[in-house]
Write a protein that holds these residues in place. Sequence first.
Motif, PDB file in Angstrom:
ATOM      1  N   ARG A 119       0.827  -1.210   0.000  1.00 28.25           N
ATOM      2  CA  ARG A 119       0.000   0.000   0.000  1.00 28.25           C
ATOM      3  C   ARG A 119       0.854   1.250   0.000  1.00 28.25           C
ATOM      4  N   GLU A 120       1.892   1.287   0.819  1.00 25.12           N
ATOM      5  CA  GLU A 120       2.760   2.459   0.884  1.00 25.12           C
ATOM      6  C   GLU A 120       3.504   2.669  -0.431  1.00 25.12           C
ATOM      7  N   ALA A 121       3.917   1.557  -1.071  1.00 24.10           N
ATOM      8  CA  ALA A 121       4.613   1.670  -2.354  1.00 24.10           C
ATOM      9  C   ALA A 121       3.697   2.252  -3.419  1.00 24.10           C
ATOM     10  N   LEU A 122       2.476   1.744  -3.495  1.00 28.97           N
ATOM     11  CA  LEU A 122       1.532   2.255  -4.481  1.00 28.97           C
ATOM     12  C   LEU A 122       1.213   3.726  -4.224  1.00 28.97           C
ATOM     13  N   GLN A 123       1.045   4.083  -2.955  1.00 28.06           N
ATOM     14  CA  GLN A 123       0.694   5.459  -2.624  1.00 28.06           C
ATOM     15  C   GLN A 123       1.829   6.416  -3.000  1.00 28.06           C
ATOM     16  N   SER A 124       3.066   5.973  -2.859  1.00 29.54           N
ATOM     17  CA  SER A 124       4.202   6.835  -3.181  1.00 29.54           C
ATOM     18  C   SER A 124       4.388   6.995  -4.681  1.00 29.54           C
ATOM     19  N   LEU A 125       3.855   6.047  -5.474  1.00 29.44           N
ATOM     20  CA  LEU A 125       4.067   6.079  -6.917  1.00 29.44           C
ATOM     21  C   LEU A 125       3.151   7.063  -7.632  1.00 29.44           C
ATOM     22  N   GLY A 126       2.024   7.430  -7.029  1.00 37.58           N
ATOM     23  CA  GLY A 126       1.191   8.448  -7.652  1.00 37.58           C
ATOM     24  C   GLY A 126      -0.212   7.992  -7.984  1.00 37.58           C
ATOM     25  N   PRO A 127      -0.975   8.874  -8.664  1.00 37.49           N
ATOM     26  CA  PRO A 127      -2.430   8.695  -8.812  1.00 37.49           C
ATOM     27  C   PRO A 127      -2.850   7.430  -9.540  1.00 37.49           C
ATOM     28  N   PHE A 128      -2.187   7.089 -10.647  1.00 42.17           N
ATOM     29  CA  PHE A 128      -2.605   5.897 -11.381  1.00 42.17           C
ATOM     30  C   PHE A 128      -2.440   4.650 -10.534  1.00 42.17           C
ATOM     31  N   TYR A 129      -1.331   4.575  -9.820  1.00 38.96           N
ATOM     32  CA  TYR A 129      -1.064   3.393  -8.998  1.00 38.96           C
ATOM     33  C   TYR A 129      -2.033   3.326  -7.810  1.00 38.96           C
ATOM     34  N   ILE A 130      -2.393   4.495  -7.296  1.00 41.47           N
ATOM     35  CA  ILE A 130      -3.379   4.541  -6.219  1.00 41.47           C
ATOM     36  C   ILE A 130      -4.726   4.003  -6.712  1.00 41.47           C
ATOM     37  N   LYS A 131      -5.147   4.457  -7.907  1.00 42.61           N
ATOM     38  CA  LYS A 131      -6.417   3.988  -8.461  1.00 42.61           C
ATOM     39  C   LYS A 131      -6.377   2.489  -8.737  1.00 42.61           C
ATOM     40  N   VAL A 132      -5.247   2.005  -9.249  1.00 41.32           N
ATOM     41  CA  VAL A 132      -5.102   0.558  -9.482  1.00 41.32           C
ATOM     42  C   VAL A 132      -5.252  -0.190  -8.165  1.00 41.32           C
ATOM     43  N   GLY A 133      -4.589   0.319  -7.116  1.00 37.50           N
ATOM     44  CA  GLY A 133      -4.696  -0.315  -5.803  1.00 37.50           C
ATOM     45  C   GLY A 133      -6.109  -0.315  -5.275  1.00 37.50           C
ATOM     46  N   GLN A 134      -6.825   0.792  -5.491  1.00 38.32           N
ATOM     47  CA  GLN A 134      -8.211   0.872  -5.030  1.00 38.32           C
ATOM     48  C   GLN A 134      -9.085  -0.141  -5.760  1.00 38.32           C
ATOM     49  N   ILE A 135      -8.846  -0.317  -7.047  1.00 38.91           N
ATOM     50  CA  ILE A 135      -9.611  -1.314  -7.802  1.00 38.91           C
ATOM     51  C   ILE A 135      -9.268  -2.723  -7.339  1.00 38.91           C
ATOM     52  N   LEU A 136      -7.975  -2.962  -7.080  1.00 34.57           N
ATOM     53  CA  LEU A 136      -7.573  -4.283  -6.586  1.00 34.57           C
ATOM     54  C   LEU A 136      -8.225  -4.593  -5.240  1.00 34.57           C
ATOM     55  N   SER A 137      -8.515  -3.556  -4.463  1.00 33.85           N
ATOM     56  CA  SER A 137      -9.138  -3.775  -3.149  1.00 33.85           C
ATOM     57  C   SER A 137     -10.558  -4.304  -3.274  1.00 33.85           C
ATOM     58  N   THR A 138     -11.122  -4.250  -4.483  1.00 37.18           N
ATOM     59  CA  THR A 138     -12.473  -4.779  -4.701  1.00 37.18           C
ATOM     60  C   THR A 138     -12.440  -6.149  -5.373  1.00 37.18           C
ATOM     61  N   ARG A 139     -11.242  -6.763  -5.463  1.00 36.80           N
ATOM     62  CA  ARG A 139     -11.113  -8.033  -6.171  1.00 36.80           C
ATOM     63  C   ARG A 139     -10.610  -9.143  -5.250  1.00 36.80           C
ATOM     64  N   PRO A 140     -11.458  -9.647  -4.354  1.00 38.98           N
ATOM     65  CA  PRO A 140     -11.054 -10.746  -3.479  1.00 38.98           C
ATOM     66  C   PRO A 140     -10.872 -12.058  -4.223  1.00 38.98           C
ATOM     67  N   ASP A 141     -11.207 -12.052  -5.526  1.00 30.19           N
ATOM     68  CA  ASP A 141     -11.016 -13.268  -6.293  1.00 30.19           C
ATOM     69  C   ASP A 141      -9.546 -13.562  -6.536  1.00 30.19           C
ATOM     70  N   PHE A 142      -8.660 -12.564  -6.421  1.00 28.23           N
ATOM     71  CA  PHE A 142      -7.241 -12.862  -6.575  1.00 28.23           C
ATOM     72  C   PHE A 142      -6.334 -12.019  -5.684  1.00 28.23           C
ATOM     73  N   VAL A 143      -6.919 -11.244  -4.772  1.00 32.45           N
ATOM     74  CA  VAL A 143      -6.130 -10.466  -3.818  1.00 32.45           C
ATOM     75  C   VAL A 143      -6.432 -10.987  -2.412  1.00 32.45           C
ATOM     76  N   PRO A 144      -5.401 -11.327  -1.620  1.00 31.52           N
ATOM     77  CA  PRO A 144      -5.620 -11.887  -0.284  1.00 31.52           C
ATOM     78  C   PRO A 144      -6.378 -10.920   0.632  1.00 31.52           C
ATOM     79  N   PRO A 145      -7.089 -11.439   1.635  1.00 29.13           N
ATOM     80  CA  PRO A 145      -7.882 -10.587   2.536  1.00 29.13           C
ATOM     81  C   PRO A 145      -7.066  -9.485   3.214  1.00 29.13           C
ATOM     82  N   ALA A 146      -5.857  -9.820   3.698  1.00 29.52           N
ATOM     83  CA  ALA A 146      -5.040  -8.792   4.363  1.00 29.52           C
ATOM     84  C   ALA A 146      -4.694  -7.674   3.405  1.00 29.52           C
TER      85      ALA A 146
END
Length: 489
Positions: free
Chosen positions: A33-60
Motif C-alpha cells: 500500500r505504501e509503495a503504491l501510494q508513493s508512486l502516484g495517482p494511477f497506482y493509487i487507483k489501481v490499488g483501489q480497484i484491486l481492493s475490490t477483487r477478493p477473487d485474486f487479492v488476499p484478505p489482508a
Amino acid sequence: MLGRLLKEEARRSRHGGGADSEEEGQQRARAVREALQSLGPFYIKVGQILSTRPDFVPPAMIEELGRLHDQVTPVPFRVLEPVLAKEFGARWPRLFREIDTDTPLGAASLAQVYRTVLADGTPAAVKIQRPGLELVMAQDMAVLRRVAGLVRRSAPRFTAVIDLPAMLEVLFDAMKGESDFRKEAAHMRTALGLTEGFKHLTVPLVLLDPTRRVLVQSLAPGTSVHTADPSELTDDERTGIGRDLMNFMFRGFFLNRYFHADPHPGNIFVAPGHPAHLIDWGMVGRVESNVSRSLVLALLNVVANDGTGLAKTWTEMGHPTTWADLAGFRTDMAALVPKATSASLEELNFGVTLTAVLTHATRRGIQSNPVIALLGKAFANLEGSIRHLCPELSITEIFGENLRTIMFGLAQETLSERQAARTALELMIAAPGSLQQGREILRNLADHPCSRPPWSRDSLRPQQATGPRAPLSGVLVLAAAIIWSRRGK
C-alpha cells in the motif's frame, strides 16, 4: 518491481496465499500500500480497484489497499502560479478578487484546490493542475501497460481469467478528466443535468470557461462526509442524502450508463440546510447497454432465488476460458443465491453480492467483464460514504425502490424508434430475402406517413406462409409499425 509484485500476489492467491503468518501478511500488505501510494495517482487507483477483487487479492491485502488515499504534502502556491499565467494569460489576477494561497482546500498528486473569490464577489474553488502532470501520467500509463504485458506473457492462465490489460484500459478511459479539466467540466455539466429532480443532491457549477489545467467551480458548502458530524444534520437530511446518492448511482449504472467512479466520503460535501454536493468529476465510468441490462438481470435472478439464471447471465456477460467449470459455477450460484435471498437487508447489498459472484466466477475459470472492477470500486466507495452518514439505509432496499423506474426506462429504450430501426436492419441483414421485404415496408411508410399502416391481414398473408421467414416478417412489421406510429405524431 510492480510487475514482480503483481505476479507474486497472483501466484500466492492461486496457491492459497503462501506461508506468511498473519503479522507477516499484514506487514507485506502495508508495504504494498505504501509503495503504491508513493508512486502516484494511477497506482493509487489501481490499488483501489484491486481492493475490490477478493477473487485474486488476499484478505489482508484487500483491507490495506482499502486505506489507499491520494493525499500528499501541498506544494507552495508559487509552484502553481505559472500554470494560471499560462492558461489565462497576463489577465489572470483580474479574474480573482482574492485567493487563499496559505491553506489549500485539497492537495493530491494531480492538483491542488484553493478557496477563492471571483472578481464579481462570487465565492469559488479553483483547481490547478500540478506542473508536468501530463508527462508523468503518460509515463505511468506506459509503465502499467508494460506491466500488464509482462503479467500476460509470464502468467497466461492467470490473464485468461483476470484481464489486466482490459482493466487498465477501462481505468485509463475513466481518468481522462483527471488530465484535462475541460473534460471534467463537461462531466460536471452532464451530471448537473442528471441530478435535476433530486432534492438532496447536486453538483457544483462551472463558473469560468475551463482550460486544460485550470477549473473554477462554485464552492461546495459544508465539509466532506469523511469529516462531517452526522448529528448536525436532521434525520430527514441524512436519509434524504443517502437515498438520493444511491438513486443517482443506480440510475447511472443501469439507465444513464454514466457514473461517478470515485464517490468516496471525501468527494461528498454536506451542510445543514443544503443538498449534498458530489465533487471531483475527473473519474467517470461508462457501461455498455448490454452489460447494464445483464447486471439488472443478475440482481433480479438473486431476488428470484434463481442460481442457474444468475450463473447463465454472468457467464454471458463475461468470457469462459477453455477450462472453465460452468457446471461448478452453476452449483456455486445455486448455493449462494438462497443465502443471499434469505439474508437481512443489512447483510445483503449490491457490492457484497457482486464481489461474491465475481470471486466464484474467477475460481471457476470465467473471465468477468472488465468494467465490473470499476463498478465494484464505485460501489465500495459509495457504501463507505453511506455507512458514515446513515448506516441504517440498505442498498438492496433502495435498489428495489428504483427497480420500477429502471425497468420502465429499459422498456422505453427497447421500444424506442432508434432501437426498432436498429433491430429491423439487423434482421434484414441477417436473414436472406428479408431486405427487399423491409424496403417495401419502408417505401409504403413513406407513401402513407399520416394514414393507417398500409398493410392488412390479407396483404400480409403471403408472407405468413410456413417456413423460416415467417417469424422474421412479424418482427420486421412490428418494428416498422413502431417507427410509423412515432413518425405520424
